[in-house]
Design a protein around this motif. Sequence first.
Motif, PDB file in Angstrom:
ATOM      1  N   LYS A   1       0.800  -1.227   0.000  1.00  0.00           N
ATOM      2  CA  LYS A   1       0.000   0.000   0.000  1.00  0.00           C
ATOM      3  C   LYS A   1       0.833   1.277   0.000  1.00  0.00           C
ATOM      4  O   LYS A   1       0.396   2.309  -0.506  1.00  0.00           O
ATOM      5  N   GLU A   2       2.016   1.210   0.601  1.00  0.00           N
ATOM      6  CA  GLU A   2       2.851   2.412   0.730  1.00  0.00           C
ATOM      7  C   GLU A   2       4.314   1.997   0.582  1.00  0.00           C
ATOM      8  O   GLU A   2       4.768   1.044   1.219  1.00  0.00           O
ATOM      9  N   TYR A   3       5.042   2.708  -0.289  1.00  0.00           N
ATOM     10  CA  TYR A   3       6.436   2.379  -0.581  1.00  0.00           C
ATOM     11  C   TYR A   3       7.260   3.656  -0.485  1.00  0.00           C
ATOM     12  O   TYR A   3       6.946   4.644  -1.135  1.00  0.00           O
ATOM     13  N   TRP A   4       8.279   3.607   0.360  1.00  0.00           N
ATOM     14  CA  TRP A   4       9.169   4.754   0.532  1.00  0.00           C
ATOM     15  C   TRP A   4      10.530   4.399  -0.045  1.00  0.00           C
ATOM     16  O   TRP A   4      11.054   3.312   0.208  1.00  0.00           O
ATOM     17  N   ILE A   5      11.104   5.351  -0.773  1.00  0.00           N
ATOM     18  CA  ILE A   5      12.485   5.232  -1.233  1.00  0.00           C
ATOM     19  C   ILE A   5      13.273   6.332  -0.545  1.00  0.00           C
ATOM     20  O   ILE A   5      13.044   7.517  -0.784  1.00  0.00           O
ATOM     21  N   VAL A   6      14.177   5.919   0.337  1.00  0.00           N
ATOM     22  CA  VAL A   6      15.029   6.857   1.076  1.00  0.00           C
ATOM     23  C   VAL A   6      16.342   6.967   0.317  1.00  0.00           C
ATOM     24  O   VAL A   6      17.021   5.965   0.078  1.00  0.00           O
TER      25      VAL A   6
ATOM     26  N   GLN B   1      19.407  13.216   0.327  1.00  0.00           N
ATOM     27  CA  GLN B   1      18.664  13.529   1.545  1.00  0.00           C
ATOM     28  C   GLN B   1      17.192  13.775   1.243  1.00  0.00           C
ATOM     29  O   GLN B   1      16.616  14.805   1.570  1.00  0.00           O
ATOM     30  N   SER B   2      16.606  12.761   0.592  1.00  0.00           N
ATOM     31  CA  SER B   2      15.195  12.866   0.224  1.00  0.00           C
ATOM     32  C   SER B   2      14.492  11.530   0.450  1.00  0.00           C
ATOM     33  O   SER B   2      15.127  10.481   0.565  1.00  0.00           O
ATOM     34  N   VAL B   3      13.169  11.622   0.506  1.00  0.00           N
ATOM     35  CA  VAL B   3      12.315  10.440   0.622  1.00  0.00           C
ATOM     36  C   VAL B   3      11.193  10.586  -0.400  1.00  0.00           C
ATOM     37  O   VAL B   3      10.485  11.590  -0.418  1.00  0.00           O
ATOM     38  N   GLU B   4      11.059   9.578  -1.260  1.00  0.00           N
ATOM     39  CA  GLU B   4       9.960   9.519  -2.214  1.00  0.00           C
ATOM     40  C   GLU B   4       8.895   8.610  -1.612  1.00  0.00           C
ATOM     41  O   GLU B   4       9.204   7.501  -1.178  1.00  0.00           O
ATOM     42  N   VAL B   5       7.661   9.072  -1.595  1.00  0.00           N
ATOM     43  CA  VAL B   5       6.567   8.263  -1.051  1.00  0.00           C
ATOM     44  C   VAL B   5       5.609   7.912  -2.188  1.00  0.00           C
ATOM     45  O   VAL B   5       5.088   8.799  -2.873  1.00  0.00           O
ATOM     46  N   TYR B   6       5.426   6.603  -2.372  1.00  0.00           N
ATOM     47  CA  TYR B   6       4.494   6.074  -3.365  1.00  0.00           C
ATOM     48  C   TYR B   6       3.317   5.452  -2.632  1.00  0.00           C
ATOM     49  O   TYR B   6       3.498   4.747  -1.635  1.00  0.00           O
ATOM     50  N   LEU B   7       2.117   5.706  -3.128  1.00  0.00           N
ATOM     51  CA  LEU B   7       0.902   5.131  -2.549  1.00  0.00           C
ATOM     52  C   LEU B   7       0.176   4.318  -3.610  1.00  0.00           C
ATOM     53  O   LEU B   7       0.124   4.709  -4.784  1.00  0.00           O
ATOM     54  N   LEU B   8      -0.388   3.185  -3.195  1.00  0.00           N
ATOM     55  CA  LEU B   8      -1.130   2.328  -4.108  1.00  0.00           C
ATOM     56  C   LEU B   8      -2.498   2.945  -4.383  1.00  0.00           C
ATOM     57  O   LEU B   8      -3.312   3.126  -3.475  1.00  0.00           O
ATOM     58  N   GLU B   9      -2.714   3.304  -5.625  1.00  0.00           N
ATOM     59  CA  GLU B   9      -3.978   3.896  -6.075  1.00  0.00           C
ATOM     60  C   GLU B   9      -4.467   3.120  -7.286  1.00  0.00           C
ATOM     61  O   GLU B   9      -3.773   3.079  -8.310  1.00  0.00           O
TER      62      GLU B   9
END
Length: 85
Positions: free
Chosen positions: A34-39, A44-52
């Motif tokens: 449901k939720e995937y983070w790439i650190v 120094q960033s975080v990408e947040v992916y959500l299942l839609e």
Amino acid sequence: MSGAPDLVIEIISPATAKIDRLDKRLTYQRSGVKEYWIVDPANQSVEVYLLENGILELNNVYSREDSVLVHILKGLTIHLKKHLS
């Protein structure tokens, strides 16, 4: 217990960035994460992916000064400044 986790957090390096951003994301998408983070420590960033609708879509990109809401855990926020250095 079986099935996919609700949240996956990957910490990438230059050597694994392509695999994490494309191959693993598609695998997690097919699995129903449901939720995937790439650190990305280098940037120094975080990408947040959500299942839609069955697709892990980029929701937002956060910098080290930001706070990130954990979507699957209502009320939990991660303050990146404390964790990215």
